[in-house]
Design a protein around this motif. Structure first.
Motif, short mmCIF file in Angstrom:
data_model
loop_
_atom_site.label_atom_id
_atom_site.label_comp_id
_atom_site.label_asym_id
_atom_site.label_seq_id
_atom_site.Cartn_x
_atom_site.Cartn_y
_atom_site.Cartn_z
N ILE A 57 0.84 -1.20 0.00
CA ILE A 57 0.00 0.00 0.00
C ILE A 57 0.88 1.26 0.00
O ILE A 57 0.56 2.26 -0.64
N ARG A 58 2.02 1.19 0.70
CA ARG A 58 2.95 2.33 0.68
C ARG A 58 3.48 2.55 -0.74
O ARG A 58 3.53 3.68 -1.23
N ALA A 59 3.88 1.44 -1.39
CA ALA A 59 4.45 1.54 -2.75
C ALA A 59 3.39 2.03 -3.73
O ALA A 59 3.66 2.88 -4.58
N SER A 60 2.15 1.53 -3.58
CA SER A 60 1.07 1.99 -4.46
C SER A 60 0.86 3.48 -4.30
O SER A 60 0.61 4.19 -5.28
N ALA A 61 0.95 3.97 -3.07
CA ALA A 61 0.77 5.40 -2.83
C ALA A 61 1.86 6.21 -3.51
O ALA A 61 1.58 7.26 -4.08
N VAL A 62 3.09 5.71 -3.48
CA VAL A 62 4.19 6.42 -4.14
C VAL A 62 3.92 6.49 -5.64
O VAL A 62 4.02 7.54 -6.26
N VAL A 63 3.52 5.35 -6.23
CA VAL A 63 3.27 5.29 -7.67
C VAL A 63 2.09 6.19 -8.04
O VAL A 63 2.14 6.92 -9.03
N ALA A 64 1.03 6.12 -7.24
CA ALA A 64 -0.20 6.85 -7.58
C ALA A 64 -0.16 8.30 -7.15
O ALA A 64 -1.03 9.09 -7.51
N GLY A 65 0.83 8.67 -6.33
CA GLY A 65 0.97 10.07 -5.95
C GLY A 65 0.08 10.53 -4.83
O GLY A 65 -0.47 11.63 -4.87
N PHE A 66 -0.10 9.69 -3.82
CA PHE A 66 -0.75 10.19 -2.60
C PHE A 66 0.04 9.70 -1.40
O PHE A 66 0.99 8.94 -1.54
#
Lengths: 309, 246
Positions: A57-66
């Motif tokens: 979820i942390r990595a997804s946030a970095v990729v998605a920009g939140f």
């Protein structure tokens, strides 16, 4: 002169407002709830939270920009607090099934979990005899309100077998009761079961796996009010996992070779907890300061290499 | 087949104490949440408890009956049921109350019902004559209650109130059930990582609460001594002691 001043002040205020708004949008933070600890999906070391779910979820946030604010949340209130909209995302090894999907929306699936049955080595039982109540206590343990316990109710008890289902507030309590001989078996998701064996390698063993084909997903409030699901789904593809329906009708995961995803799976599923903790201590800064995909891939590679040491 | 080996061995105890030591700062940090909840509970309990006690003693039927009903309801329902009612009840209607707030209301109302009876007893222990004397000096009823009755009543209720304190300190761990990240919840970091340490982890928490309750009661005892006025102790309230001292 005075009018000019007023106009320029209005313009300034507008710029500040738009600028401020833009800034706020760039730093949107969403609250993520997770029932920690539940290794290897949710773990804790020196006050910091990590684990497969939380890293994804942390990595997804970095990729998605939140940004995400990960909060520890007791299992009994986790789904309901996302459902009520008090929290934005649930990342806690949540199985996607119909009743739950009526309360919250699920992201694309990211993990296939089956149920493992743990028994005492010296009990002389096997998967079938333990689960059908043929052991000395005739009882099977599970964590309360989890799919393992429901499986026993729906498939064993409903079929007329005389087996008692004992429910515990946490999984380790069930394991302790199993070691003490008060129940014959414990049913729980496979990765968590494997990690419990490391605590009692001489006493416990896995009798067998029951293929329940349960899929994990992240949850958001019904209707996805923040529009997060497409962003998380796209991010997971970028991180290296795609879901596809196999000809057998079972959903399968296509994992890109050498990707963040492949290395993360190699890190968390297999190595003992001590190794994972040591790897986290070594590599965590790469994840916590990550701003792009390359940083994330470096982190996952660092973790996968560190657990081998 | 050999008998199953004991779960707790000496080696495990020694290693276990080292592990618990590592987690202790974390546990104490989590204890702060318990202490915050404790202060909130005592504050809510004290404020509402005082009002309920006054209504029960001085108000007529119109306000007195609701006060008795309130006390009856919140003293009768188990603490855990109250917690679930306040947390999961509103949730059913889509209203999510933070666990801390839900616990403050549920356990605070409960404590207020108990505290109201402590204060009621103390208020009724003040001789009627004092109110009459105050009124004859031209004080209003409200003025007399605030300046004459309550200060004495609070002083008299300290011994019983320290008992309620001990009870509320321990109640704070119940908030675990509605998801508050307090000390008992944090113990899971130990018990789920080191299965063998469940006993040691819970013993540590027991020890922490022994210290917390003792220091709280010691402080209240000190306060009781500081506020004691010779001749106006509980024993002197009957009136005899006071007359003798004059």
């Amino acid at each position: 002169m005075k009018r000019k001043l007023v106009i320029s002040m209005v313009v300034l205020a507008l710029v500040a407002l738009v600028g401020g708004g833009g800034l706020a949008a760039a730093q949107e933070t969403y609250t993520v709830v997770s029932d920690i600890p539940w290794p290897p999906f949710e773990m804790e070391l020196e006050g910091e939270f990590f684990g497969f779910d939380l890293d994804v979820i942390r990595a997804s946030a970095v990729v998605a920009g939140f940004k995400v604010d990960i909060q520890n949340c007791e299992w009994s209130i986790l789904v309901s607090s996302v459902q009520a909209g008090a929290k934005d995302i649930g990342a806690s090894g949540l199985t996607d099934f119909r009743e739950r999907a009526e309360k919250v929306d699920f992201s694309n699936h990211y993990w296939l979990a089956n149920q493992a049955v743990v028994i005492r080595k010296d009990s002389g039982l096997n998967l079938v005899s333990a689960m059908t109540g043929k052991g000395p206590t005739g009882a099977v343990g599970a964590q309360r309100a989890t799919t393992g316990g429901w499986w026993v109710e729906d498939n064993i008890q409903a079929a007329g077998f005389n087996v008692e289902l004992k429910q515990y507030s946490t999984y380790p309590l069930a394991i302790l009761d199993l070691v003490a001989g008060r129940i014959d078996a414990v049913i729980q998701d496979e990765p968590a079961s494997i990690s419990s064996l490391t605590a009692f390698p001489d006493e416990l063993t896995i009798a067998g796996i029951i293929n329940t084909n349960e899929y994990f997903g992240f949850i958001v409030p019904k209707g996805d009010p923040n529009g997060l699901l497409p962003r998380i789904n796209d991010a997971m593809v970028v991180l290296g996992v795609k879901t596809a329906m196999a000809s057998t009708g079972v959903e399968e995961f296509e994992i890109t070779e050498g990707s963040f995803w492949e290395n993360l799976v190699a890190t968390y599923f297999g190595p003992p907890i001590e190794k994972i903790e040591a790897a986290w201590s070594k590599c965590k800064n790469l994840l916590l300061s990550a701003t792009c995909l390359e940083d994330l891939e470096n982190y996952a590679r660092c973790m996968a290499d560190a657990v081998k040491e | 087949m050999e008998a199953s080996s004991p779960i707790i061995e000496k080696r495990i105890v020694i290693e276990g104490i080292a592990v618990i030591g590592r987690y202790l700062p974390d546990l104490l940090q989590a204890l702060l949440t318990n202490v915050q909840l404790l202060l909130a509970l005592l504050a809510v309990g004290f404020a509402i408890g005082t009002v309920v006690a006054l209504l029960q003693v001085y108000a007529g039927h119109f306000l007195g009956v609701p006060a008795f009903l309130y006390e009856w309801v919140f003293r009768s329902i188990p603490a855990l049921v109250l917690l679930f009612l306040f947390y999961f009840g509103p949730l059913q209607f889509g209203v999510s109350i933070p666990p801390f707030f839900a616990a403050t209301l549920a356990l605070g109302f409960r404590s207020s019902a108990y505290q109201s009876q402590i204060f009621r007893g103390a208020i009724q222990a003040i001789p009627q004559g004092q109110m009459m004397a105050a009124r004859s000096m031209g004080m209003s009823r409200v003025r007399a209650i605030i300046s004459i009755i309550l200060p004495q009543a609070f002083r008299l209720s300290l011994p019983a109130w320290s008992n309620e304190f001990s009870s509320v300190v321990k109640d704070t761990t119940l908030a675990y059930a509605v998801g508050l990240n307090e000390i008992l919840r944090h113990a899971r970091f130990i018990t789920e990582r080191y299965y063998n340490l469940a006993m040691l982890a819970y013993l540590t928490i027991a020890l922490i609460f022994l210290v917390l309750t003792y220091s709280g009661n010691w402080s209240l005892g000190w306060l009781e001594k500081r506020l004691r006025i010779p001749g106006l102790e509980m024993a002197g309230v009957s009136g005899r002691g006071r007359n003798l001292s004059k």
